[in-house]
Design a protein around this motif. Structure first.
Motif, mmCIF file in Angstrom:
data_model
loop_
_atom_site.group_PDB
_atom_site.id
_atom_site.type_symbol
_atom_site.label_atom_id
_atom_site.label_comp_id
_atom_site.label_asym_id
_atom_site.label_seq_id
_atom_site.Cartn_x
_atom_site.Cartn_y
_atom_site.Cartn_z
ATOM 1 N N THR A 1 71.184 22.217 88.135
ATOM 2 C CA THR A 1 70.758 22.908 86.913
ATOM 3 C C THR A 1 71.659 22.645 85.710
ATOM 4 O O THR A 1 71.230 22.866 84.578
ATOM 5 C CB THR A 1 70.706 24.435 87.139
ATOM 6 N N THR B 1 66.535 13.335 90.333
ATOM 7 C CA THR B 1 65.379 13.913 91.002
ATOM 8 C C THR B 1 65.824 14.446 92.359
ATOM 9 O O THR B 1 66.378 13.695 93.170
ATOM 10 C CB THR B 1 64.261 12.869 91.201
ATOM 11 N N ASN B 2 65.619 15.725 92.584
ATOM 12 C CA ASN B 2 66.014 16.361 93.844
ATOM 13 C C ASN B 2 64.764 16.838 94.568
ATOM 14 O O ASN B 2 64.050 17.712 94.077
ATOM 15 C CB ASN B 2 66.949 17.546 93.573
ATOM 16 N N TYR C 1 63.083 18.643 97.733
ATOM 17 C CA TYR C 1 63.474 19.583 98.785
ATOM 18 C C TYR C 1 62.242 20.216 99.408
ATOM 19 O O TYR C 1 61.143 20.172 98.844
ATOM 20 C CB TYR C 1 64.441 20.643 98.254
ATOM 21 N N ILE D 1 66.924 16.355 84.627
ATOM 22 C CA ILE D 1 66.833 16.891 85.981
ATOM 23 C C ILE D 1 65.400 17.275 86.328
ATOM 24 O O ILE D 1 64.698 17.910 85.532
ATOM 25 C CB ILE D 1 67.723 18.145 86.136
ATOM 26 N N ARG E 1 59.884 20.632 94.810
ATOM 27 C CA ARG E 1 59.622 21.079 96.174
ATOM 28 C C ARG E 1 58.397 20.339 96.703
ATOM 29 O O ARG E 1 57.361 20.274 96.031
ATOM 30 C CB ARG E 1 59.395 22.586 96.185
ATOM 31 N N SER F 1 69.638 22.477 97.300
ATOM 32 C CA SER F 1 69.448 21.081 96.912
ATOM 33 C C SER F 1 69.333 20.899 95.406
ATOM 34 O O SER F 1 69.557 19.808 94.888
ATOM 35 C CB SER F 1 68.178 20.523 97.565
ATOM 36 N N THR F 2 68.977 21.958 94.683
ATOM 37 C CA THR F 2 68.646 21.810 93.268
ATOM 38 C C THR F 2 69.889 21.713 92.392
ATOM 39 O O THR F 2 70.974 22.165 92.758
ATOM 40 C CB THR F 2 67.780 22.981 92.790
ATOM 41 N N ASN G 1 63.789 19.152 89.807
ATOM 42 C CA ASN G 1 63.900 19.709 91.152
ATOM 43 C C ASN G 1 62.481 19.924 91.671
ATOM 44 O O ASN G 1 61.752 20.765 91.148
ATOM 45 C CB ASN G 1 64.659 21.040 91.126
ATOM 46 N N ASN H 1 73.426 19.479 97.845
ATOM 47 C CA ASN H 1 74.184 19.564 96.597
ATOM 48 C C ASN H 1 75.085 20.784 96.488
ATOM 49 O O ASN H 1 76.089 20.754 95.776
ATOM 50 C CB ASN H 1 73.215 19.538 95.409
#
Length: 345
Positions: A232, A213-214, A216, A238, A242, A229-230, A240, A167
């Protein structure tokens, strides 16, 4: 004399203001990008080419939310998804489509964005339902180009899920030096700080009514730093997430995070099964005891043969002056299209 002195003082003040740090930042800052609500341009890729790139499976009228599978840089949908996510969605009776980008997704991402726009519109017309987009690496990022510059498709997308998405680009591609070395277009564009990345993230990273939804990993060796990748900003919902916050011992890096990781599967499944993006507190931790996501047998090489054929292209992603995909090698990042700017070109 007074007028001359006054004129010199005004001139001196102007010079000092231009040299001041704040002014220097403004002068070197981002150009004026297109308003968030300006209609997108007519697609430049022929409709027949866009149609041929889209392959759909299942009944568009039934099953869970339709999904567009969007491939990573260097691979085709077959190499990326035929041995994992396609098996999962077929077993669910879910209508899904894949989109094949030019040059193994090594071409200009602005062109890839047009393929995504066409895929969204086509799937929405076929299903009458808002779709989800699941993408790995560039495939999790380039749908946001479509959403940023073609606002009509925002109402047709319910969810964007990125697996190790690029991203904000990566700091890994130092070998691509403008005017000195050559790289394929998508690699230039995915360098952190590129003109493409600035335009992609201009105005807002997310949009109202869409869940983001990210996923990583701390072990990512391609998207560096991994927090690139996140997301904000913007009005979208959103999450994020891990993978190590779900499964602390998850060992998978960039490629396997989007293709094998059971933690990724748990996060993606949570996002798809609930309203809103994934919720860390709700994700099924039982997957942490597994070696792989459903559909993948890590001990059976035949189950993931497609990705083995993709290894030369995968390796070439981080190498300047090398291409195995037919994508052109260019000396600098492709120019941004006129529609990106508020004033055009």
């Amino acid at each position: 004399m007074r007028r001359i002195t006054l004129g010199l003082l005004v001139l001196l003040g102007l010079v000092l203001s231009l040299l001041a740090p704040g002014a220097a930042r403004a002068d070197a800052g981002d150009p004026a990008y297109a308003p968030l609500d300006r209609p997108g341009p007519t697609l430049s890729v022929p409709a027949a080419t866009l149609d041929a790139a889209l392959s759909c499976h299942g009944d568009p009228a039934t099953g869970p939310r339709p999904i567009l599978l969007n491939p990573a840089t260097s691979v085709t949908p077959v190499e990326n998804y035929s041995w994992n996510w396609e098996r999962v969605f077929a077993a669910q009776g879910r209508y899904y489509c894949t989109v094949t980008m030019p040059f193994h997704t090594f071409g200009d991402i602005q062109v890839a964005g047009e393929y995504v726009v066409h895929a969204i519109r086509t799937m929405y017309a076929a299903t009458g339902r808002r779709i989800a987009i699941l993408g790995h690496s560039q495939g999790g990022m380039n749908p946001r180009w479509a959403l940023r510059f073609w606002p009509d498709v925002r109402a047709q997308v319910a969810e964007v899920i990125g697996m190790a998405p690029s991203n904000h680009g990566t700091a890994l591609l130092g070998g691509c030096i403008p005017g000195l070395t050559t790289c394929v277009p998508a690699v230039w564009q995915q360098k952190a700080g590129s003109a493409f990345m600035k335009a992609l993230n201009s105005g807002a990273e997310t949009f109202a009514g869409i869940d983001y939804t990210n996923v990583y990993t701390s072990l990512d060796e391609v998207v560096v730093p991994h927090v690139s990748s996140t997301l904000t900003t913007g009005d979208g919902a959103i999450a994020n997430v891990r993978v190590q916050d779900v499964c602390p011992l998850d060992p998978y890096e960039h490629v396997l995070t989007g293709t094998v990781s059971p933690a990724t599967y748990a996060i993606v499944t949570d996002a798809l099964d609930h309203d809103g993006p994934a919720d860390l507190a709700r994700i099924d931790r039982s997957w942490c005891s597994r070696l792989s996501m459903p559909g993948v047998d890590p001990l059976d090489v035949r189950s993931y043969t497609p990705v083995l054929f993709a290894l030369p292209s995968l390796v070439s992603t981080v190498l300047p002056m090398v291409t195995f995909s037919g994508a052109p090698l260019v000396r600098r990042e492709p120019a941004l299209r006129c529609y990106v700017y508020a004033a055009g070109c």
